[in-house]
Design an enzyme around this catalytic site. Structure first.
Site, PDB file in Angstrom:
ATOM      1  N   ASN A   9      74.095 -65.704  39.023  1.00 44.30           N
ATOM      2  CA  ASN A   9      75.389 -65.050  39.197  1.00 44.30           C
ATOM      3  C   ASN A   9      75.813 -64.514  37.835  1.00 44.30           C
ATOM      4  OD1 ASN A   9      78.008 -64.309  39.688  1.00 44.30           O
ATOM      5  ND2 ASN A   9      78.760 -66.384  40.128  1.00 44.30           N
ATOM      6  N   LYS A  11      78.328 -62.740  37.116  1.00 48.32           N
ATOM      7  CA  LYS A  11      79.789 -62.645  36.966  1.00 48.32           C
ATOM      8  C   LYS A  11      80.156 -61.287  36.356  1.00 48.32           C
ATOM      9  CE  LYS A  11      79.867 -67.633  36.804  1.00 48.32           C
ATOM     10  NZ  LYS A  11      80.515 -68.865  36.378  1.00 48.32           N
ATOM     11  N   HIS A  94      83.333 -68.265  45.606  1.00 49.54           N
ATOM     12  CA  HIS A  94      83.134 -68.832  44.265  1.00 49.54           C
ATOM     13  C   HIS A  94      84.463 -69.369  43.737  1.00 49.54           C
ATOM     14  CE1 HIS A  94      82.204 -69.248  40.044  1.00 49.54           C
ATOM     15  NE2 HIS A  94      80.924 -69.262  40.399  1.00 49.54           N
ATOM     16  N   GLU A  96      85.833 -69.155  40.984  1.00 53.90           N
ATOM     17  CA  GLU A  96      86.612 -68.190  40.190  1.00 53.90           C
ATOM     18  C   GLU A  96      87.386 -67.240  41.104  1.00 53.90           C
ATOM     19  OE1 GLU A  96      83.265 -67.026  37.797  1.00 53.90           O
ATOM     20  OE2 GLU A  96      83.281 -69.022  36.912  1.00 53.90           O
ATOM     21  N   GLU A 166      79.413 -76.310  43.722  1.00 52.33           N
ATOM     22  CA  GLU A 166      79.685 -76.040  42.304  1.00 52.33           C
ATOM     23  C   GLU A 166      80.941 -76.805  41.887  1.00 52.33           C
ATOM     24  OE1 GLU A 166      77.715 -72.120  40.942  1.00 52.33           O
ATOM     25  OE2 GLU A 166      79.678 -71.621  41.748  1.00 52.33           O
ATOM     26  N   GLY A 172      80.463 -73.509  33.435  1.00 51.60           N
ATOM     27  CA  GLY A 172      80.685 -72.898  32.124  1.00 51.60           C
ATOM     28  C   GLY A 172      81.164 -73.875  31.058  1.00 51.60           C
ATOM     29  N   SER A 212      76.481 -75.335  34.885  1.00 50.68           N
ATOM     30  CA  SER A 212      75.777 -75.633  33.634  1.00 50.68           C
ATOM     31  C   SER A 212      74.311 -76.036  33.832  1.00 50.68           C
ATOM     32  CB  SER A 212      76.536 -76.701  32.829  1.00 50.68           C
ATOM     33  OG  SER A 212      77.831 -76.233  32.493  1.00 50.68           O
TER      34      SER A 212
HETATM   35  P1  13P Z   1      77.417 -71.810  34.643  1.00 49.15           P
HETATM   36  O1  13P Z   1      75.945 -71.930  34.951  1.00 49.15           O
HETATM   37  O2  13P Z   1      77.705 -70.834  33.537  1.00 49.15           O
HETATM   38  O3  13P Z   1      78.088 -73.129  34.468  1.00 49.15           O
HETATM   39  O4  13P Z   1      78.094 -71.129  35.943  1.00 49.15           O
HETATM   40  C1  13P Z   1      77.811 -71.652  37.196  1.00 49.15           C
HETATM   41  C2  13P Z   1      78.361 -70.728  38.214  1.00 49.15           C
HETATM   42  O5  13P Z   1      79.550 -70.554  38.335  1.00 49.15           O
HETATM   43  C3  13P Z   1      77.397 -69.982  39.056  1.00 49.15           C
HETATM   44  O6  13P Z   1      78.034 -69.344  40.108  1.00 49.15           O
END
Ligand code: 13P
Length: 250
Positions: A9, A11, A94, A96, A166, A172, A212
């Site tokens: 992803n 983003k 997601h 976010e 997640e 992140g 992560s």
């Molecule tokens: P990270 O791997 O940067 O923690 O992000 C995970 C994520 O949100 C994948 O959709």
């Protein structure tokens, strides 16, 4: 049999030139894994990405979409638009999107329905926040997120669903759920689906872990019996680290 999947992803990262560069680096790597590999660039780069990966093993997928087919929804993109450029899989829910764009269970259910009506595959994301886990509420939160957006679906729709757990506190942050925490939650989810549907549906659904995941921890996380792959954020922005995670399955 359920599939192993590793999806990157991206983003809101990588402009057009950077997208082309990363894709050519990805194409320079050999996939030795049995996992399906996907990348989710930003909307403006989906067409370029799907054209340049047309004959490759890497599928180009979308990070989001609107539930309507078309209409007065300024700034939005529909399932039919995605399909018209060859995108057949979409990430929905997601954290976010939930957090910064106020996407709630009712809206996410509509998006899931639209994706399925358009014969797309849906990667449905969910996960608890840090305070939920501190309060011991992670299982209730996850159960509700899945129940409200997915449990109205008929059994046959589950062939087009991939789940992605997640935990928000691991996204992140560099903090990963321990392999035990991931396995415990994935096992819980599979049992939930088995109770609502049946063993076969639960056994054939791919449940990805996201938060992560790095080349250093991928193998250990993926080795859990109920973890069928990963949704990768930061580490998917570099071809070497993404491919190391993909090949952690071999
Ligand atoms: P990270 O791997 O940067 O923690 O992000 C995970 C994520 O949100 C994948 O959709």
């Amino acid at each position: 049999m359920r599939k192993n999947i590793v999806a990157g992803n991206w983003k809101m990262n990588k402009d057009l030139a950077e997208t082309k560069t990363l894709i050519s680096e990805l194409k320079g790597n050999v996939i030795t894994s049995d996992a399906e590999v996907m990348i989710a660039p930003t909307f403006t780069n989906l067409l370029t990405a799907s054209e340049s990966l047309k004959d490759s093993e890497i599928e180009v997928i979308a990070q989001n979409m609107h539930f309507a087919e078309n209409g007065a929804y300024t700034g939005e993109i529909s399932a039919t638009m995605l399909k018209s450029i060859g995108v057949k899989t979409v990430i929905i829910g997601h954290s976010e999107r939930r957090e910064y764009f106020n996407e709630d269970d009712v809206l996410l259910k509509q998006k899931v329905d639209s994706g399925l009506e358009n014969k797309m595959r849906v990667i449905f994301c969910f996960g608890e926040k840090l305070e939920d886990r501190k309060n011991g509420d992670q299982f209730t939160i996850v159960e509700n997120q899945i129940r409200k957006a997915l449990f109205h679906l008929p059994e046959e729709s589950w062939e087009s669903i991939v789940l992605a757990y997640e935990p928000v506190w691991a996204i992140g942050t560099g903090e990963t759920a321990s392999p035990e925490q991931a396995q415990q939650m994935h096992h819980f989810i599979r049992r939930l689906i088995s109770d609502r549907y049946n063993f076969d549906v639960a056994d054939s659904i791919s449940i990805l872990y996201g938060g992560s995941v790095k080349p250093e921890n991928a193998k250990e996380i993926f080795s859990n019996p109920d973890v069928d792959g990963g949704l990768i954020g930061g580490a998917a922005l570099n071809a070497e680290s993404f491919m190391a995670i993909v090949n952690a399955f071999s």
